[in-house]
Write an enzyme that holds these catalytic residues in place. Sequence first.
Site, PDB file in Angstrom:
ATOM      1  N   ASP A   1       0.859  -1.188   0.000  1.00 31.63           N
ATOM      2  CA  ASP A   1       0.000   0.000   0.000  1.00 31.63           C
ATOM      3  C   ASP A   1       0.893   1.235   0.000  1.00 31.63           C
ATOM      4  OD1 ASP A   1      -2.513   1.446   0.169  1.00 31.63           O
ATOM      5  OD2 ASP A   1      -1.982   1.930   2.219  1.00 31.63           O
ATOM      6  N   SER A   2       0.275   2.382  -0.354  1.00 33.45           N
ATOM      7  CA  SER A   2       1.008   3.643  -0.281  1.00 33.45           C
ATOM      8  C   SER A   2       1.408   3.950   1.166  1.00 33.45           C
ATOM      9  CB  SER A   2       0.126   4.770  -0.817  1.00 33.45           C
ATOM     10  OG  SER A   2      -1.042   4.872  -0.028  1.00 33.45           O
TER      11      SER A   2
ATOM     12  N   CYS B   1      -4.150  -1.419  -2.409  1.00 36.06           N
ATOM     13  CA  CYS B   1      -4.292   0.026  -2.568  1.00 36.06           C
ATOM     14  C   CYS B   1      -5.093   0.249  -3.854  1.00 36.06           C
ATOM     15  CB  CYS B   1      -2.904   0.651  -2.686  1.00 36.06           C
ATOM     16  SG  CYS B   1      -2.919   2.411  -3.063  1.00 36.06           S
TER      17      CYS B   1
ATOM     18  N   GLU C   1      -3.879   9.521   7.705  1.00 38.26           N
ATOM     19  CA  GLU C   1      -2.422   9.374   7.846  1.00 38.26           C
ATOM     20  C   GLU C   1      -1.875  10.322   8.920  1.00 38.26           C
ATOM     21  OE1 GLU C   1       0.251   7.688   5.679  1.00 38.26           O
ATOM     22  OE2 GLU C   1      -1.339   6.278   5.176  1.00 38.26           O
TER      23      GLU C   1
ATOM     24  N   CYS D   1     -11.201   2.561  -0.816  1.00 35.25           N
ATOM     25  CA  CYS D   1      -9.865   2.978  -0.405  1.00 35.25           C
ATOM     26  C   CYS D   1      -9.586   2.218   0.882  1.00 35.25           C
ATOM     27  CB  CYS D   1      -9.809   4.482  -0.153  1.00 35.25           C
ATOM     28  SG  CYS D   1      -8.241   5.007   0.589  1.00 35.25           S
TER      29      CYS D   1
ATOM     30  N   HIS E   1      -7.806   2.752   3.304  1.00 35.35           N
ATOM     31  CA  HIS E   1      -7.707   3.550   4.537  1.00 35.35           C
ATOM     32  C   HIS E   1      -9.067   3.779   5.197  1.00 35.35           C
ATOM     33  CE1 HIS E   1      -3.700   4.685   3.099  1.00 35.35           C
ATOM     34  NE2 HIS E   1      -3.490   5.375   4.197  1.00 35.35           N
TER      35      HIS E   1
END
Length: 274
Positions: free
Chosen positions: A10-11, A73, A158, A192, A194
Site C-alpha cells: 500500500d502507499s 491500494c 495518515e 480505499c 484507509h
Amino acid sequence: MNKQPIGVFDSGYGGLTVLKELTALLPQYDYLYMGDNARAPYGGRSFQTVYEYTLQAVKWFFEQGCPLVILACNTASAKALRTIQQIDLPQLAPQKRVLGVIRPSAEVIGNFTISKQVGILGTQGTIQSGSYILEIQKFFPGVQVFQQACPLWVPLIENNEYLGDGADYFVQKNIQSLLSKAKNIDTVLLACTHYPLLLQKIVKYMPDGVNIVSQGPIVAQSLKDYLLRHPEIEATCSKNSELAFFTTDTAEDFDNHSIAFFGRQVQSKHLLLG
Ligand code: DGL
C-alpha cells in the site's frame, strides 16, 4: 521448492486493513507487508508517478522472493496494475503474479444492492480512473455506479486526525455530495483501504439502511478462491504464519500507527526504495 511469503503493498497504512483480513481468513501463509509511507498519499498523484512508485515496490517484492503480490491500494490498482500485469510482468517474472483490489470488489458489489444504485467513495486517482465504473459494468450491467472523490480522507487518517471534529466536516460533505447524485443509492463501497478507519463517522452521516462495504473481507475471500484455482501459485507460497513489515518512512511511526489499522502493534523495518 523455494517457498516465499505473499507480498502486500500500500502507499501507507491502509493495506494493513486488508492484511488483517488476509491473516484472519488465511492465517497459514507468510506475508510481507510494505507501506510507501514516505511518498504517501498516492491519491492526488499522476498516473505516471503512481505507476513508477508501484513498479518500484513490485520489483522490491520480487527481489525478496515473493511469488505473488497484492496491491492492497485502490489508487495503485487503478493506475498501475494493468500496465504492470500486461507490460512489465512478462519481462520481469512471467511465473509471478500481481493482483489488485478493484476487480474482486467489482465482482461482488452488485450482490449487495437491491435498488441497483451503488456509490463508490475513493481517492481522486481512483475516481478519476473510472476503473470501478468499467469493472462493475462487466459483472453487473444492470447496476448504476455513482462516484465521489474524498481527497482529504487519506491525509486526515495518515495524520491521525480521523477521530477529530475536523474529519466530521469532510466526511459529511463528501457523503452528501455522493448521495445528491442519485436518490436510491443503497450500497456504498469504501474503495480505499484507509477508509475503514473512518467507519464510525461514515455510519454517522450515512442514512439508515445503506450498506457500507469494506474491502478487506472481500479481498481475503477472493485470494482464497484464487489460490484454490491456481495450485501452481499456491505451491510457491510459504506457510509458517510469519509476518514481516517494511516502511519507506520511520519504523517507529509505522509501528505506532499499526495498532489502529491492524489491531495490534507490529515491528517494522525501514526501507529505502527507488
Ligand atoms: N489505501 C490507498 C487506496 O486504497 C490510499 C491511496 C493514497 O495513498 O492516497 O487508494
